[in-house]
Design a protein around this motif. Structure first.
Motif, mmCIF file in Angstrom:
data_model
loop_
_atom_site.group_PDB
_atom_site.id
_atom_site.type_symbol
_atom_site.label_atom_id
_atom_site.label_comp_id
_atom_site.label_asym_id
_atom_site.label_seq_id
_atom_site.Cartn_x
_atom_site.Cartn_y
_atom_site.Cartn_z
ATOM 1 N N VAL A 3 43.523 32.631 34.690
ATOM 2 C CA VAL A 3 43.303 33.196 33.362
ATOM 3 C C VAL A 3 43.856 34.616 33.337
ATOM 4 O O VAL A 3 43.295 35.517 33.946
ATOM 5 N N THR A 4 44.982 34.790 32.699
ATOM 6 C CA THR A 4 45.616 36.108 32.717
ATOM 7 C C THR A 4 45.112 36.960 31.560
ATOM 8 O O THR A 4 44.480 36.461 30.642
ATOM 9 N N GLU A 5 45.419 38.233 31.625
ATOM 10 C CA GLU A 5 45.005 39.158 30.561
ATOM 11 C C GLU A 5 45.616 38.723 29.224
ATOM 12 O O GLU A 5 44.976 38.735 28.181
ATOM 13 N N ASN A 6 46.897 38.342 29.305
ATOM 14 C CA ASN A 6 47.593 37.893 28.096
ATOM 15 C C ASN A 6 46.893 36.719 27.433
ATOM 16 O O ASN A 6 46.787 36.641 26.219
ATOM 17 N N LEU A 7 46.429 35.789 28.276
ATOM 18 C CA LEU A 7 45.782 34.581 27.779
ATOM 19 C C LEU A 7 44.480 34.929 27.072
ATOM 20 O O LEU A 7 44.174 34.388 26.000
ATOM 21 N N ARG A 8 43.750 35.866 27.682
ATOM 22 C CA ARG A 8 42.514 36.304 27.039
ATOM 23 C C ARG A 8 42.813 36.883 25.667
ATOM 24 O O ARG A 8 42.158 36.550 24.673
ATOM 25 N N LEU A 9 43.792 37.752 25.633
ATOM 26 C CA LEU A 9 44.158 38.381 24.358
ATOM 27 C C LEU A 9 44.591 37.324 23.343
ATOM 28 O O LEU A 9 44.225 37.375 22.179
ATOM 29 N N LEU A 10 45.376 36.350 23.828
ATOM 30 C CA LEU A 10 45.851 35.298 22.925
ATOM 31 C C LEU A 10 44.681 34.530 22.333
ATOM 32 O O LEU A 10 44.631 34.284 21.121
ATOM 33 N N MET B 215 49.964 27.588 29.951
ATOM 34 C CA MET B 215 50.531 27.051 31.186
ATOM 35 C C MET B 215 51.558 28.012 31.779
ATOM 36 O O MET B 215 51.599 28.249 32.992
ATOM 37 N N ARG B 216 52.389 28.565 30.889
ATOM 38 C CA ARG B 216 53.415 29.480 31.377
ATOM 39 C C ARG B 216 52.760 30.736 31.944
ATOM 40 O O ARG B 216 53.137 31.221 32.996
ATOM 41 N N GLU B 217 51.759 31.215 31.251
ATOM 42 C CA GLU B 217 51.061 32.420 31.677
ATOM 43 C C GLU B 217 50.421 32.225 33.047
ATOM 44 O O GLU B 217 50.438 33.128 33.871
ATOM 45 N N SER B 218 49.868 31.005 33.257
ATOM 46 C CA SER B 218 49.153 30.798 34.514
ATOM 47 C C SER B 218 50.133 30.791 35.687
ATOM 48 O O SER B 218 49.747 31.005 36.822
ATOM 49 N N VAL B 219 51.410 30.541 35.380
ATOM 50 C CA VAL B 219 52.420 30.595 36.441
ATOM 51 C C VAL B 219 52.982 32.007 36.563
ATOM 52 O O VAL B 219 53.041 32.581 37.645
ATOM 53 N N SER B 220 53.355 32.584 35.439
ATOM 54 C CA SER B 220 54.087 33.845 35.514
ATOM 55 C C SER B 220 53.240 35.067 35.176
ATOM 56 O O SER B 220 53.672 36.190 35.365
ATOM 57 N N GLY B 221 52.021 34.858 34.692
ATOM 58 C CA GLY B 221 51.234 36.002 34.241
ATOM 59 C C GLY B 221 50.408 36.641 35.362
ATOM 60 O O GLY B 221 50.468 36.236 36.524
ATOM 61 N N VAL B 222 49.692 37.666 34.995
ATOM 62 C CA VAL B 222 48.944 38.449 35.969
ATOM 63 C C VAL B 222 47.478 38.508 35.555
ATOM 64 O O VAL B 222 47.175 38.755 34.399
ATOM 65 N N ASN B 223 46.596 38.213 36.547
ATOM 66 C CA ASN B 223 45.183 38.417 36.286
ATOM 67 C C ASN B 223 44.753 39.670 37.054
ATOM 68 O O ASN B 223 44.903 39.752 38.276
ATOM 69 N N LEU B 224 44.230 40.673 36.372
ATOM 70 C CA LEU B 224 43.925 41.971 36.983
ATOM 71 C C LEU B 224 42.928 41.844 38.122
ATOM 72 O O LEU B 224 43.089 42.465 39.168
ATOM 73 N N ASP B 225 41.906 41.001 37.927
ATOM 74 C CA ASP B 225 40.889 40.831 38.964
ATOM 75 C C ASP B 225 41.516 40.276 40.239
ATOM 76 O O ASP B 225 41.249 40.737 41.348
ATOM 77 N N GLU B 226 42.383 39.250 40.016
ATOM 78 C CA GLU B 226 43.010 38.600 41.161
ATOM 79 C C GLU B 226 43.871 39.618 41.921
ATOM 80 O O GLU B 226 43.810 39.707 43.169
ATOM 81 N N GLU B 227 44.630 40.393 41.172
ATOM 82 C CA GLU B 227 45.507 41.380 41.812
ATOM 83 C C GLU B 227 44.684 42.452 42.514
ATOM 84 O O GLU B 227 45.047 42.942 43.575
ATOM 85 N N MET B 228 43.568 42.776 41.899
ATOM 86 C CA MET B 228 42.666 43.785 42.475
ATOM 87 C C MET B 228 42.164 43.322 43.833
ATOM 88 O O MET B 228 42.161 44.082 44.808
#
Lengths: 291, 261
Positions: A3-10, B215-228
């Protein structure tokens, strides 16, 4: 799934946009009071509403028709009533004239009065309505009787549709009322009374009483017919009014918004949006760094 | 590419020389140094046509291959939906005019003339709603309006006008199965249904687009918690490694010192 930040915002964006759309629609309904402002809101109701609208317009036309013909019928009735009054006077004159004690001068003045009555009666038979002569049948541009008392119109009926599928005759046959071929010619009767009064033969005057009585009956007959026409018009008018009321109610049910329902919906939506915003604020500010 | 994919359905692949090839609406739009531009026009029947134009100006019609994007949507609305509604309106207008004409021709005007048409429908069904107008002979001649059913009934007879008004309840429309009001209602409902189903469609598509985005985000996106967490993990590993190094250094130091005595 990440779950990315972008997805949350979306997600938040989509939800808020959907709520915003619904709120805009609800406030439009609440402020205009109209539920069916767009056909796509409820195509079936729009279809029905347009049919109801057509019936309503038709009903209004019928109501106008009735008002128009009622005016004419009431004029006809007035004319016939006045005609009957005149004939009642003519009967009195005939009675008086048949009296042997009268001299020729007296009879001459009675004859003059009968002449006046006849002329007045012709004028009444030539009464005009909103669109032409009332007793001339379809020849509305021609006076029903000339000065000799000869019928100039025709005996065809004027028909009017006063309710869906209900066509009625709305005129009185002038010939039947004043100069019936199978009954009495009222004008001829009066003319011969006038002539007999002038010659002064009492034995000839007395039989006119029968003729005048038949004339009176003929006019009275026509008058009750016109009363019958008015009655039918009134009945049709009343049922049209009820129909129009029902149609207006139906249209309102299809098109108008229920005020209580719309306001409740609007308030509920406003609350939902506020909650969605506070949820969004909480989720977005939550991460490991700032925990 | 993302902007282009909003307009037409776009597909891409890498060719043997490692170049990206862009296909749109079935035509090759970009390949190496070559490109084609898209052009839009109308054919003789008023339908939208889409062309792919090469640098030299040669055009090929790709209308039927355009199946997605804004362009396909505009084509659907213009060529299918609007055209269908326009056609039913035209048919309705033509039916009304013809029914009125037939009844009107049976009646007599004030001048005693019969057989006049009230509306001019010489243009046929096509664009009847747009071209509906009074018959040229009637313009400026209200006395020709055939209200009377017989010539002897003039001027008071209104039986033909009555018959004309009764057309309101007659089934002359939709091949003699519906009254005018019913047909008009159906057309209205048709418009509403088309719009409604388009709205519904667009909601479904938006949902699908959101899913693909996720789906695209889960491949190419960033989760801040995970990166942290990753950051902390690597920092700890680095600290551990440095501790190992310090320990080894201290061991060596001790060894060297004790040997040198």
């Amino acid at each position: 799934m990440r779950v990315t930040e972008n997805l949350r915002l979306l997600n938040i964006n989509t939800t808020l946009a959907q709520l915003g759309e619904r709120q805009a629609e609800a406030s439009r309904r609440a402020s205009s009071g109209i539920r069916l402002d767009q056909v796509s809101t409820d195509p079936l109701a729009a279809d029905q509403a347009s049919r109801v609208q057509a019936s309503l317009q038709q009903t209004q036309t019928f109501q106008r028709n009735i008002g128009f013909f009622r005016d004419n019928a009431s004029k006809v009735e007035d004319s016939l009533a006045q005609g009957m009054d005149l004939l009642a006077r003519a009967r009195e004159i005939a009675l008086q004239g048949a009296n042997d004690s009268l001299n020729s001068d007296n009879r001459a003045s009675l004859a003059l009065e009968v002449k006046g009555i006849r002329e007045q009666l012709i004028a009444l038979a030539n009464t005009r309505g909103t669109n032409g002569y009332l007793f001339s049948g379809q020849k509305t541009d021609t006076a029903a009787f000339d000065q000799a008392g000869v019928f100039q119109g025709n005996t065809a009926a004027l028909n009017a549709e006063v309710a869906p599928g209900l066509t009625i005759e709305v005129n009185i046959n002038g010939q039947e009322a004043f100069a019936s071929p199978s009954g009495v010619n009222v004008f001829d009767e009066l003319a011969s009374l006038e002539a007999d009064l002038n010659t002064g033969t009492t034995s000839l005057i007395a039989p006119h009483l029968t003729g005048i009585d038949s004339s009176f009956a003929q006019l009275s007959n026509a008058r009750s017919k016109s009363g019958f026409i008015m009655n039918r018009l009134d009945t049709a008018g009343t049922s049209l009014e009820q129909g129009a009321l029902a149609l207006t109610k139906r249209q309102s049910a299809l098109v108008d918004a229920d005020p209580i329902e719309t306001i409740t919906q609007l308030t509920a939506l406003n609350n939902t949006i506020q909650q969605a915003i506070s949820v969004a604020r909480n989720t977005l500010s939550q991460n490991l760094e700032r925990f | 590419l993302q902007d282009l994919s909003k307009l037409v359905d776009v597909r891409t692949f890498t060719n043997g020389e490692g170049q990206l090839v862009v296909l749109g609406g079935g035509a090759t739009l970009v390949e190496g140094q070559n490109y084609r531009t898209l052009e839009v026009g109308l054919d003789t029947a008023g339908q939208i046509q889409v062309f792919a134009k090469t640098e030299t100006g040669a055009k090929s019609d790709i209308s039927k291959y355009v199946t997605g994007g804004k362009l396909a949507a505009i084509m659907q609305v213009h060529d299918v939906d609007t055209a269908a509604i326009q056609k039913s309106l035209d048919t309705f207008a033509f039916d009304v005019a013809t029914a009125v004409n037939t009844q009107h021709q049976a009646g007599f005007g004030l001048t005693g003339v019969s057989g006049n048409a009230l509306f001019d429908v010489s243009g046929g069904v096509t664009n009847a709603a747009q071209h509906l107008k009074l018959d040229a002979a009637m313009v400026g001649h209200p006395e020709l309006v055939a209200a009377s059913a017989t010539s002897s009934g003039l001027p008071g007879d209104a039986d033909n006008a009555l018959a004309l008004s009764q057309l309101a309840n007659a089934r002359f429309s939709a091949g003699g199965t519906q009254t005018g009001a019913e047909t008009l209602g159906s057309i209205l409902a048709d418009v509403g249904n088309r719009k409604r189903s388009a709205e519904f469609d667009s909601q479904v598509r938006r949902g699908m687009a959101d899913q693909v985005f996720a789906m695209r985000e889960s491949v190419s996106g960033v989760n801040l918690d995970e990166e942290m967490i990753s950051l902390t993990k690597f920092q700890r590993a680095y600290e551990a490694a440095s501790r190992v190094l310090t320990t080894a250094d201290q061991l060596l130091e001790g060894l060297i010192n004790s040997l040198g005595r």
